[in-house]
Design a protein around this motif. Structure first.
Motif, PDB file in Angstrom:
ATOM      1  N   SER A 199       0.487  -1.360   0.102  1.00 11.31           N
ATOM      2  CA  SER A 199       0.021   0.093   0.125  1.00 11.31           C
ATOM      3  C   SER A 199       1.189   1.163   0.252  1.00 11.31           C
ATOM      4  N   LEU A 200       2.058   1.003   0.920  1.00  7.35           N
ATOM      5  CA  LEU A 200       2.793   2.665   0.710  1.00  7.35           C
ATOM      6  C   LEU A 200       3.968   2.697  -0.506  1.00  7.35           C
ATOM      7  N   VAL A 201       4.085   1.653  -1.178  1.00  5.72           N
ATOM      8  CA  VAL A 201       4.799   1.608  -2.392  1.00  5.72           C
ATOM      9  C   VAL A 201       3.942   2.044  -3.533  1.00  5.72           C
ATOM     10  N   VAL A 202       2.919   1.395  -3.534  1.00  2.00           N
ATOM     11  CA  VAL A 202       2.000   1.363  -5.018  1.00  2.00           C
ATOM     12  C   VAL A 202       1.065   2.459  -5.308  1.00  2.00           C
ATOM     13  N   GLU A 203       0.434   1.844  -3.883  1.00  5.11           N
ATOM     14  CA  GLU A 203      -1.079   2.671  -3.729  1.00  5.11           C
ATOM     15  C   GLU A 203      -0.559   4.976  -3.793  1.00  5.11           C
ATOM     16  N   ARG A 204       0.917   4.689  -2.191  1.00  3.27           N
ATOM     17  CA  ARG A 204       1.181   5.906  -1.519  1.00  3.27           C
ATOM     18  C   ARG A 204       1.898   6.947  -2.480  1.00  3.27           C
ATOM     19  N   ALA A 205       2.873   5.349  -3.700  1.00  5.03           N
ATOM     20  CA  ALA A 205       3.759   5.725  -4.487  1.00  5.03           C
ATOM     21  C   ALA A 205       5.212   6.115  -2.818  1.00  5.03           C
ATOM     22  N   PHE A 206       5.479   5.951  -2.324  1.00  5.13           N
ATOM     23  CA  PHE A 206       6.712   6.248  -1.345  1.00  5.13           C
ATOM     24  C   PHE A 206       7.766   5.287  -2.003  1.00  5.13           C
ATOM     25  N   THR A 207       9.123   5.621  -1.636  1.00  5.50           N
ATOM     26  CA  THR A 207      10.223   4.399  -2.730  1.00  5.50           C
ATOM     27  C   THR A 207      10.267   3.099  -1.170  1.00  5.50           C
ATOM     28  N   GLN A 208      10.963   1.984  -1.377  1.00  8.58           N
ATOM     29  CA  GLN A 208      11.194   1.209  -0.353  1.00  8.58           C
ATOM     30  C   GLN A 208      12.625   1.887   0.343  1.00  8.58           C
ATOM     31  N   ASP A 209      13.329   2.776  -0.048  1.00 11.06           N
ATOM     32  CA  ASP A 209      13.824   3.300   0.567  1.00 11.06           C
ATOM     33  C   ASP A 209      13.382   4.464   1.024  1.00 11.06           C
ATOM     34  N   GLU A 210      12.623   4.836   0.820  1.00 14.88           N
ATOM     35  CA  GLU A 210      11.815   5.447   2.327  1.00 14.88           C
ATOM     36  C   GLU A 210      10.867   5.277   3.445  1.00 14.88           C
ATOM     37  N   VAL A 211      10.786   4.273   2.931  1.00 15.34           N
ATOM     38  CA  VAL A 211       9.798   3.079   3.929  1.00 15.34           C
ATOM     39  C   VAL A 211      10.802   2.834   4.310  1.00 15.34           C
ATOM     40  N   VAL A 212      11.952   1.757   4.576  1.00 13.53           N
ATOM     41  CA  VAL A 212      12.663   1.517   5.416  1.00 13.53           C
ATOM     42  C   VAL A 212      13.586   2.915   5.948  1.00 13.53           C
ATOM     43  N   ASN A 213      14.051   3.609   5.898  1.00  9.78           N
ATOM     44  CA  ASN A 213      14.043   5.065   6.799  1.00  9.78           C
ATOM     45  C   ASN A 213      13.165   5.467   7.723  1.00  9.78           C
ATOM     46  N   ALA A 214      12.539   4.901   6.919  1.00 10.66           N
ATOM     47  CA  ALA A 214      10.955   5.593   8.333  1.00 10.66           C
ATOM     48  C   ALA A 214      10.939   4.873   9.352  1.00 10.66           C
ATOM     49  N   LEU A 215      10.641   3.678   8.815  1.00  9.51           N
ATOM     50  CA  LEU A 215      10.607   2.845   9.814  1.00  9.51           C
ATOM     51  C   LEU A 215      12.379   2.457  10.703  1.00  9.51           C
ATOM     52  N   TYR A 216      13.261   2.992  10.426  1.00 10.76           N
ATOM     53  CA  TYR A 216      14.221   2.678  11.516  1.00 10.76           C
ATOM     54  C   TYR A 216      13.964   4.109  11.915  1.00 10.76           C
ATOM     55  N   ALA A 217      13.330   5.348  11.498  1.00 10.56           N
ATOM     56  CA  ALA A 217      13.240   6.549  12.533  1.00 10.56           C
ATOM     57  C   ALA A 217      12.503   6.318  13.358  1.00 10.56           C
ATOM     58  N   LEU A 218      11.622   5.600  13.166  1.00 16.54           N
ATOM     59  CA  LEU A 218      10.355   5.184  13.563  1.00 16.54           C
ATOM     60  C   LEU A 218      11.255   4.309  15.634  1.00 16.54           C
ATOM     61  N   GLN A 219      11.380   3.777  14.619  1.00 13.72           N
ATOM     62  CA  GLN A 219      12.905   2.363  15.775  1.00 13.72           C
ATOM     63  C   GLN A 219      13.078   3.640  17.048  1.00 13.72           C
ATOM     64  N   SER A 220      13.751   4.577  16.781  1.00 20.59           N
ATOM     65  CA  SER A 220      14.371   5.058  16.656  1.00 20.59           C
ATOM     66  C   SER A 220      13.957   6.035  17.802  1.00 20.59           C
ATOM     67  N   ASP A 221      12.941   6.661  16.796  1.00 19.52           N
ATOM     68  CA  ASP A 221      12.201   7.654  18.251  1.00 19.52           C
ATOM     69  C   ASP A 221      11.312   6.666  19.312  1.00 19.52           C
TER      70      ASP A 221
END
Length: 69
Positions: free
Chosen positions: A33-55
């Motif tokens: 859904s994030l990549v196909v429907e909302r047009a985020f890249t896989q790199d953006e998703v991975v970076n956001a996941l790590y940032a959310l975990q760090s926070d």
């Protein structure tokens, strides 16, 4: 909201729509859904996941799963 803030909010929103807060959810359930429907890249998703975990917002788990804290 910035693109990164929108992505972080989308991750939390999708995770909470798939499982109750605190219950693990598969990244395979939210990633397409994030990549196909909302047009985020896989790199953006991975970076956001790590940032959310760090926070301290999520915890990344084995088996391509995450948990909203």
């Amino acid at each position: 909201m910035t693109r990164d803030e929108n992505l972080r909010a989308a991750i939390i929103e999708l995770a909470n729509s798939k499982a109750e807060r605190g219950k693990p959810v598969s990244l395979l359930d939210i990633g397409p859904s994030l990549v196909v429907e909302r047009a985020f890249t896989q790199d953006e998703v991975v970076n956001a996941l790590y940032a959310l975990q760090s926070d301290g917002v999520i915890r990344l788990l084995e088996g391509n799963r995450m948990q909203v804290l």
